[in-house]
Design a protein around this motif. Structure first.
Motif: not given
Length: 407
Positions: A18-24, A40-44, A48-52, A232-238
């Motif tokens: 939820p915080m990602v929405r605010l940060l973006l 395990d979320q740092v690369d994600l 997104l263009g955040l310094a993590a 939620e992380p960008p991903a293609e739906a099955p």
């Protein structure tokens, strides 16, 4: 004018996402945004263009143990124990990050108690982000914890006046010594109540709003409701999600383990052969649920958005993130609370007439099946809730409040 912002999260994707929405949104408005979060979320986040960068590994090693509690007070006390133990590490962790980044403003997760003490000690603008209803007293609202509904009139006032010291008073006896030790270690004043601690920030952004949340006329201006922030992380739906067929029922369990696999087991048995395609996501791990009926599949994680767009009902453990994500999509819920703040979430689903609460002690396959059928007729309450979230302003409203604090 661009500002440098440091965000610090607790070790839970239900708090990070939820915080990602605010940060973006802050990044979109031209600010330089840094985030400290789960390893395990740092690369994600970087994608997104955040310094993590990751939080201290010792924080993630301190896991919840409230699923063994006998009652609500014991469960809340177990959560307090975890937050105090993490606070002994996350305060120094935030201070180290701030010394390196030199942010113009710090945003701290509501559950990172040491980090908020360090932010307060550092001085300058700082804010708290809360992805669930905070346990802060409010006129006309029952004490936080057992999931009591609001009760109007003199009877309700008397009930709340009698129960608040019994519930929060007992909790504060266990809460205050540990947190005051953390505050003292960071060189900031100690507190005499939970409310004093939780309202110490100049600004707390709460990711919910009416009509899901109860009215809180006495929370302004420091506590601000900005509506749900589903992400939620960008991903293609099955491919199978987009295939024609019966509507979905999405079943979700906690991202932090709390022995709620009983919910998935009840769904597998109770919804077998029903006129729904059932998808159960279990991010904390998928146990052996035995042979699955043809209309049911179990995944550790898939994007919820495409499934919710085709869902009649969501069945949740009462986590605020999963429940509000469904309601924001206009999908009514069956909530089976297992602990933490989940009794309160279930009470608010009932308050909004957007779904059904099924107590954990009464969870059976047949009762879950009946609750799903009842909830399917409550879509209007879910749509009304979704409209309330949008009216609260969302990430844009949160970003404006943060910018005002910086200014």
């Amino acid at each position: 004018m661009m500002s440098r912002i440091l965000a610090y999260t607790s070790p839970a994707i239900g708090h990070l996402f939820p915080m990602v929405r605010l940060l973006l949104e802050l990044k979109r408005r031209g600010h330089e945004v840094h985030v400290r979060t789960l390893a395990d979320q740092v690369d994600l986040m970087r994608g997104l263009g955040l310094a993590a960068a990751p939080i201290d590994a010792r924080i993630e090693a301190i896991g919840h143990h409230d699923f063994g509690a006998w009652n609500t007070l014991e469960a809340l006390s177990a959560s307090v124990d975890v937050f105090v133990r993490r606070a002994a590490v996350d305060g120094g962790d935030l201070a180290t990050a701030a010394a390196s980044i030199r942010p113009d403003l710090t945003i701290v997760d509501f559950n990172s108690w040491g980090a908020r003490a360090a932010a307060q000690a550092r001085g300058g603008p700082w804010a708290v982000f809360c992805p669930y209803t905070p346990p802060v007293a409010s006129s006309g609202t029952p004490p936080f914890g057992p999931g009591l509904p609001p009760l109007a009139g003199p009877v309700g006032l008397l009930r709340d006046r009698l129960l608040r010291p019994l519930i929060m008073g007992q909790l504060e006896k266990r809460f205050l010594p540990g947190i005051n030790a953390v505050l003292a270690a960071n060189g900031v004043p100690t507190v005499t109540s939970a409310d004093q601690f939780f309202r110490s920030a100049p600004l707390t952004l709460v990711a919910t709003s009416e009509p899901f949340e109860y009215p809180h006329p006495d929370w302004a201006p420091d506590l601000r409701l900005i509506g749900a922030l589903p992400w939620e992380p960008p991903a293609e739906a099955p491919e199978w999600v987009e295939e024609p067929g019966a509507p979905f029922v999405l079943v979700t369990t906690s991202s932090e383990y709390q022995a709620d696999e009983a919910l998935a087991r009840a769904a597998v048995e109770g919804l077998a052969g029903e006129p729904y395609r059932v998808v159960a996501t279990m991010p904390a791990g998928v146990p052996d649920l035995g042979p699955l009926p043809p209309n049911i599949r179990v995944e550790r994680f898939i994007p919820h958005g495409p499934v919710l767009a085709r869902s009649a009902v969501a069945v949740t453990h009462g986590g605020m993130g999963a429940t509000q994500k469904a309601l924001a999509a206009g999908v009514p819920c069956v909530v089976v609370p297992f602990g933490r703040d989940q009794l309160e979430v279930a009470a608010r689903v009932r308050h909004a007439e957007a779904g059904i609460r099924l107590p954990k002690g009464k969870l059976t396959p047949s009762r879950l099946r009946e609750a799903v059928h009842r909830a399917a007729g409550m879509a209007e309450g879910a749509r009304r809730t979704a409209a309330g979230y949008r009216a609260a302003g969302g990430a844009a409203a949160g970003a404006r409040a943060v910018e005002a604090l910086i200014a």
